[in-house]
Design an enzyme around this catalytic site. Sequence first.
Site, mmCIF file in Angstrom:
data_model
loop_
_atom_site.group_PDB
_atom_site.id
_atom_site.type_symbol
_atom_site.label_atom_id
_atom_site.label_comp_id
_atom_site.label_asym_id
_atom_site.label_seq_id
_atom_site.Cartn_x
_atom_site.Cartn_y
_atom_site.Cartn_z
ATOM 1 N N LYS A 111 25.502 33.361 46.820
ATOM 2 C CA LYS A 111 25.670 35.091 45.997
ATOM 3 C C LYS A 111 24.371 34.772 45.779
ATOM 4 C CE LYS A 111 30.152 36.292 46.964
ATOM 5 N NZ LYS A 111 31.727 37.066 46.668
ATOM 6 N N LYS A 192 29.326 33.519 58.675
ATOM 7 C CA LYS A 192 30.857 34.512 58.854
ATOM 8 C C LYS A 192 30.530 35.531 58.759
ATOM 9 C CE LYS A 192 31.670 34.741 54.198
ATOM 10 N NZ LYS A 192 32.365 34.138 52.998
ATOM 11 N N LYS A 195 31.241 40.961 54.261
ATOM 12 C CA LYS A 195 30.932 42.597 53.911
ATOM 13 C C LYS A 195 29.806 42.836 54.026
ATOM 14 C CE LYS A 195 35.493 42.839 51.364
ATOM 15 N NZ LYS A 195 36.233 42.115 50.633
HETATM 16 P P1 TYM Z 1 37.150 38.399 49.454
HETATM 17 O O1 TYM Z 1 37.589 39.254 49.258
HETATM 18 O O2 TYM Z 1 35.844 37.642 50.070
HETATM 19 O O3 TYM Z 1 38.364 37.921 50.923
HETATM 20 C C1 TYM Z 1 39.978 38.038 51.196
HETATM 21 C C2 TYM Z 1 40.117 37.085 51.685
HETATM 22 O O4 TYM Z 1 39.873 37.151 53.004
HETATM 23 C C3 TYM Z 1 38.908 36.001 53.408
HETATM 24 N N1 TYM Z 1 37.996 36.273 54.699
HETATM 25 C C4 TYM Z 1 37.893 35.557 55.822
HETATM 26 N N2 TYM Z 1 38.471 34.715 56.540
HETATM 27 C C5 TYM Z 1 38.460 34.105 57.726
HETATM 28 N N3 TYM Z 1 37.022 34.568 58.110
HETATM 29 C C6 TYM Z 1 36.314 35.447 57.400
HETATM 30 N N4 TYM Z 1 35.002 36.164 57.572
HETATM 31 C C7 TYM Z 1 36.667 35.791 56.600
HETATM 32 N N5 TYM Z 1 36.076 36.651 54.975
HETATM 33 C C8 TYM Z 1 36.500 36.834 53.948
HETATM 34 C C9 TYM Z 1 38.837 35.111 52.496
HETATM 35 O O5 TYM Z 1 38.691 33.735 52.780
HETATM 36 C C10 TYM Z 1 40.495 35.455 51.446
HETATM 37 O O6 TYM Z 1 41.064 34.546 51.228
HETATM 38 N N6 TYM Z 1 37.222 34.828 45.728
HETATM 39 C C11 TYM Z 1 38.100 35.660 46.775
HETATM 40 C C12 TYM Z 1 39.013 36.420 46.325
HETATM 41 C C13 TYM Z 1 40.290 35.978 45.389
HETATM 42 C C14 TYM Z 1 41.320 34.657 45.753
HETATM 43 C C15 TYM Z 1 41.959 35.087 44.491
HETATM 44 C C16 TYM Z 1 41.608 33.927 46.248
HETATM 45 C C17 TYM Z 1 40.469 35.937 44.074
HETATM 46 N N7 TYM Z 1 41.155 35.876 43.073
HETATM 47 C C18 TYM Z 1 43.298 33.747 44.226
HETATM 48 C C19 TYM Z 1 42.826 33.869 46.294
HETATM 49 C C20 TYM Z 1 43.411 33.836 45.176
HETATM 50 C C21 TYM Z 1 36.928 36.706 47.359
HETATM 51 O O7 TYM Z 1 36.506 36.632 47.051
HETATM 52 O O8 TYM Z 1 38.152 37.427 48.624
#
Ligand code: TYM
Length: 326
Positions: A111, A192, A195
């Site tokens: 990022k 991957k 967004k």
């Molecule tokens: P975020 O918002 O990027 O994504 C949310 C969830 O979607 C999963 N994900 C994917 N899984 C499979 N293939 C993909 N291409 C893909 N893109 C996203 C992510 O692994 C995630 O589970 N840091 C985290 C948010 C967060 C969080 C937490 C998660 C903040 N605090 C505490 C768990 C526990 C994030 O940015 O997810």
Amino acid sequence: MARVFSGIQPTGEVHLGNLLGAIRNWIVDQHEADSVYCVVDLHAITQQQDPAELRNSTLRLTQMLMAIGLDPDVCTLFVQSHVHEHTGLSWLLECTTSFGELRRMTQFKDKSDKTDFVSAGLFTYPSLMAADILLYDTNRVPVGDDQRQHLELTRDVAVRFNARYGNTFVVPEAAIPRAGARVMDLQTPTNKMSKSSLSPQGTINLLDDLKSVEKKIMRAMTDTDGDVRYDVASKPGVSNLLSILGACTDRTPEDAAEGYAQYGALKKDTAAAVVETLRPIQARFAELSNDPGETARLLAIGATKAREVAGPVLARAREHMGFLTS
Ligand code: TYM
């Protein structure tokens, strides 16, 4: 009963990776565990957000989670910034995380390479994520594969805190699904699905028009050898389709490969499975998005439920660390 916690950022649209890698499992977990799910708006501001857009995305994401099947009567669904304990604990954990650990986070590297203004928050983000998880005495964290490293750091920080200050936190486990843990971009299947992807043709958003979903899958990048098998290293495009098909039909990607002799049939069935997965979600979202007042009401209840758990855990951590009680 085991406690499950997970979160998702209110930035951009929810895509198929989010659904298959994480949210799909939250729907199952809410009936089997004491489940807490969080719209992590504080994480979203590690990169600059337009205020009106952030408010709107937070509400829409909540509605989308409910449209997919989260039931606020069954689980706890809330917005991170409504529960001040998250920022309260994150400072304690920043002081228990080393600079070197944060510098090794691959998501920070990715990022920070893509932006001119690298906020300090983007760097310390994993400490806030650890706070999210540890505040709820969490046993299990259902996430996609890209969060594995953050989960490992959370565990290390919990173990270190417990060793320094006495037993305070439950050490959580990551729960990463067999199929769908890493949904890849349909046009560049070595990246991957994300967004921030530059190729709209490579990403399926849950609110995409269903005809265009079908087209995107039919035009997905594959290879020329014509052999349908799950082999991520040498056949990333085909393996991605198998992983998507498997996740949508509750099979492993290897099982999903059975019986296909050519890519056309695989693409057609994958497109049909994704369309049938998205259709009811879109219909339900259209209903829920008509009533933002009701969404806000449910979020207020969720925040109250979350605080009941988070408050005592933060108090415990503060006391163990040596702060005077006020
Ligand atoms: P975020 O918002 O990027 O994504 C949310 C969830 O979607 C999963 N994900 C994917 N899984 C499979 N293939 C993909 N291409 C893909 N893109 C996203 C992510 O692994 C995630 O589970 N840091 C985290 C948010 C967060 C969080 C937490 C998660 C903040 N605090 C505490 C768990 C526990 C994030 O940015 O997810």
